[in-house]
Write an enzyme that holds these catalytic residues in place. Sequence first.
Site, PDB file in Angstrom:
ATOM      1  N   GLU A  95       3.545 -14.454  -0.875  1.00 29.31           N
ATOM      2  CA  GLU A  95       2.485 -14.908  -1.772  1.00 29.31           C
ATOM      3  C   GLU A  95       2.964 -16.049  -2.661  1.00 29.31           C
ATOM      4  O   GLU A  95       2.236 -17.014  -2.913  1.00 29.31           O
ATOM      5  CB  GLU A  95       1.985 -13.746  -2.639  1.00 29.31           C
ATOM      6  N   HIS A 118       6.001  -2.556  -3.425  1.00 25.72           N
ATOM      7  CA  HIS A 118       5.117  -2.845  -2.298  1.00 25.72           C
ATOM      8  C   HIS A 118       5.901  -3.013  -1.013  1.00 25.72           C
ATOM      9  O   HIS A 118       5.644  -2.362  -0.012  1.00 25.72           O
ATOM     10  CB  HIS A 118       4.294  -4.108  -2.580  1.00 25.72           C
ATOM     11  N   GLU A 177       5.872  -0.745   2.193  1.00 27.36           N
ATOM     12  CA  GLU A 177       5.805  -1.537   3.420  1.00 27.36           C
ATOM     13  C   GLU A 177       7.101  -2.299   3.701  1.00 27.36           C
ATOM     14  O   GLU A 177       7.077  -3.380   4.273  1.00 27.36           O
ATOM     15  CB  GLU A 177       4.632  -2.518   3.336  1.00 27.36           C
ATOM     16  N   VAL A 216       0.272  -4.200 -11.069  1.00 28.01           N
ATOM     17  CA  VAL A 216      -0.923  -3.397 -11.349  1.00 28.01           C
ATOM     18  C   VAL A 216      -0.808  -2.042 -10.661  1.00 28.01           C
ATOM     19  O   VAL A 216      -0.120  -1.900  -9.659  1.00 28.01           O
ATOM     20  CB  VAL A 216      -2.205  -4.109 -10.879  1.00 28.01           C
ATOM     21  N   HIS A 264      -2.386   0.980  -3.877  1.00 24.43           N
ATOM     22  CA  HIS A 264      -1.128   1.606  -3.445  1.00 24.43           C
ATOM     23  C   HIS A 264      -0.701   2.707  -4.420  1.00 24.43           C
ATOM     24  O   HIS A 264      -0.264   3.783  -4.005  1.00 24.43           O
ATOM     25  CB  HIS A 264      -0.022   0.555  -3.328  1.00 24.43           C
TER      26      HIS A 264
END
Length: 273
Positions: free
Chosen positions: A104, A161, A192, A220, A224
Amino acid sequence: MKMIGIMEEIKMGETAKKAILAVSFGTSHSDTRKVTIDAIEEDLKAAFEDCSLYRAWTSKMILARLEKRDGIHYDNVKEAMEHMLKDGITDVIVQPTHVMNGVENDLMKEDVLTYAGQFQSVTFGTPLLTTEEDNELVVKAIAEAFPVIEDKETALVLMGHGTEHYANAVYAALDYRFKDMGHENVIVGTVEGYPEISQVLKQLEKCGPKKVVIAPLMIVAGDHAKNDMAGDEPDSWKTIISQKGYEVQTVLKGLGEYESIRHIFVEHAKAAK
């Protein structure tokens, strides 16, 4: 349709042309957005009184979901750059609220740099976990937020994440840094990536706690955190760890809720300036 592309401007007179672009992955959960992403932006706004503050989100899926579900449009990075050009901004500090320098963040930089030649200056602040000093600061911030880890019969599991990007190595490095700083009962895993839940269970077996607190290592506490971490489904971390005989407590609090974490982002933006 409601438009939330540009945040409130803060100016030091009519000729102010400087701006901060706060770039986040985004979330479809307004409850956690208000206390995380919005809170980071408010801190940036307070620290840079001579700048206008703009927002951009990078998740196409979340942007599309919000537009379809709520009729709300948030700017992506290119749209935010266009808005700043239209508003006559000349100098931009881009501060991502990403955890790491992953996909990202790379894509965000590419989008920004396609516009860089049209501004007098464009500089980048860094994501949360960029340097070894950042890792140390995050360890201290989390240890302060979770004094329960002083009880060696309690373990803290942090769910990140994870990604296929090579930057995923930061999670294992952070796990090592916790141990190196005396917190052997703090364990970092990912949904992941690596370390996975299987590695988390191995570490729990080694440190032998009676109670396990699970919290998100994400800006945040969104899907998940609410589902993969704290859900009641058979494959949630709460369920899997509970089935091993541990007393489990989940904390639905994103990193953006901690003032000490938000301070790191502000300092990264200041370093870019």
